[in-house]
Design an enzyme around this catalytic site. Structure first.
Site: not given
Ligand code: GDP
Ligand code: MN
Length: 379
Positions: A101, A189
């Protein structure tokens, strides 16, 4: 403005971030044709502005045209948390050996950029934060100083990614940082950021939110043209009004976003439901009220309209004149309740006074006005 995954990936690609080739389509036939060009196996991905598509059945692997057709058929029109899928992104499937992530956003209280990196990707970062907060490596970046490669490397090392991809991860994150800053995003993101079996670091998803205030620096027309708005939201957007469509029966106009939100709460408190959020902003000429009232009155859900104004720099009599001017120019079906307070409220109320009646009522407080509007909406 939030971007669809495929738009976020287009943007990432411009900054040199590794993403999979693919095509955005709107029909099953186009999906199969695109898959043929992209090359099997492909991933059929729902394009909606909400996360958790995978869990909701909106991300499926297809090894051949039959599977592609089947998944495209099932995913188009799918309701994912209230978002109906109208666009599919068909991309060449990747093999995954690790899922990480990575994101950059703004930490308002620290007044710094904020990066998060974790070796536990592919799941929601909120879940990781709850269950294993130490698994998230964080970095605060002073916007004036920027991010150096050395700082980025320390951040990557702290995240304990597979050591063999450290250099690649640093390079990719420096590019993501550029995309975040130069691209004027509020959020950039990648989840999951994958490592392929042959050791390549690659962005498998993209979540990008653009800072609308920086729009003048960019050509976002293409992103803009794909925004999904209902008719009401489209009309409001064209009239430059801050509007969000809801599904209650009390139309709302307020000056200031904070007051508009409080107005929604007060309408709820009074037992009603709001048809919209609308902030007319500063200034209050008749034209603004004509646009605002027209959009709200055209909404078939609306049974009454609550105008909630607290005069500040915009004075009460200006607002009152704007409203009266608008009502003289257009015919509004729903009854209107006004609450007018703040700077020069008395002068404003005096201007409204002669026009009051069944169609235009006034109340001294926000709660009383809300109650009246809710009552009118339930008639
Ligand atoms: P989200 O659920 O909305 O975050 O959508 P993602 O784009 O992150 O996809 C969800 C999950 O599908 C990912 O975490 C992967 O596990 C899986 N996935 C997506 N693309 C691929 C792919 O190309 N190959 C494989 N094997 N899995 C994929
Ligand atoms: Mn994802």
């Amino acid at each position: 403005m939030d971007l669809f995954e495929y738009q976020g990936k287009q943007m990432f690609a411009q900054y040199g971030i590794s993403v999979s080739p693919g095509e955005a389509v709107r029909t099953v036939g186009d999906a199969v044709a695109a898959a043929e060009r992209v090359g099997y196996p492909v991933v059929v991905k729902a394009q909606v502005l909400v996360g958790g598509r995978g869990k909701a059945g909106g991300v499926k692997l297809a090894a051949n045209p039959d599977e592609c057709r089947e998944h495209a058929t099932n995913i188009l029109g799918l309701d994912i948390k209230g978002h109906i899928v109208k666009i599919l992104w068909i991309e060449h499937a990747s093999d995954i050996s690790e899922e990480y992530y990575a994101s950059f956003t703004l930490d308002r209280s620290a007044k710094k950029y904020f990066g998060m990196l974790s070796a536990q990707g592919g799941v929601e970062i909120e879940t990781v934060a709850e269950q294993d907060p130490d698994a998230i490596s964080k970095i605060h970046i002073d916007p004036v100083d920027g991010l150096t490669e050395a700082q980025c490397r320390d951040w990557v090392l702290a995240a304990k990614l597979n050591a063999s991809v450290t250099d690649q991860a640093v390079t990719l994150l420096m590019k993501l940082y550029d995309a975040y800053v130069q691209g004027d995003t509020d959020l950039a993101e990648i989840n999951p950021l994958i490592v392929t079996p042959d050791g390549k670091v690659h962005a498998l998803d993209a979540k990008v939110s653009l800072d609308d205030n920086a729009g003048f620096r960019h050509d976002w027309a293409e992103f803009e043209s794909m925004q999904i708005r209902d008719d009401r939201e489209q009309a409001a957007h064209e009239a430059d009004l801050q509007y969000v469509g809801l599904d209650g029966s009390v139309g709302i106009i307020a000056n200031g976003a904070g007051l508009a939100m409080s107005t929604l709460d007060v309408v709820n408190q009074a037992g009603g439901t709001a048809a919209n959020f609308l902030d007319v902003g500063g200034g209050a000429d008749a034209k603004k009220f004509i646009n605002a009232l027209t959009i709200i009155d055209n909404d078939p859900r609306v049974r009454s309209i609550f105008i909630n104004i607290f005069g500040g720099i915009t004075r009460g009599e200006e607002v009152a004149n704007g409203i009266i001017g608008a009502l003289a120019a257009i015919d509004i079906k729903s009854p209107i309740v006004i609450r007018l307070d703040g700077t020069n409220a008395d002068e404003g109320r005096a201007i409204l006074e002669p026009h009051l009646g069944d169609k235009l009522q006034m109340a001294p407080t926000m709660l009383e006005a809300a109650r009246k509007a809710v009552e009118l909406a339930s008639r």
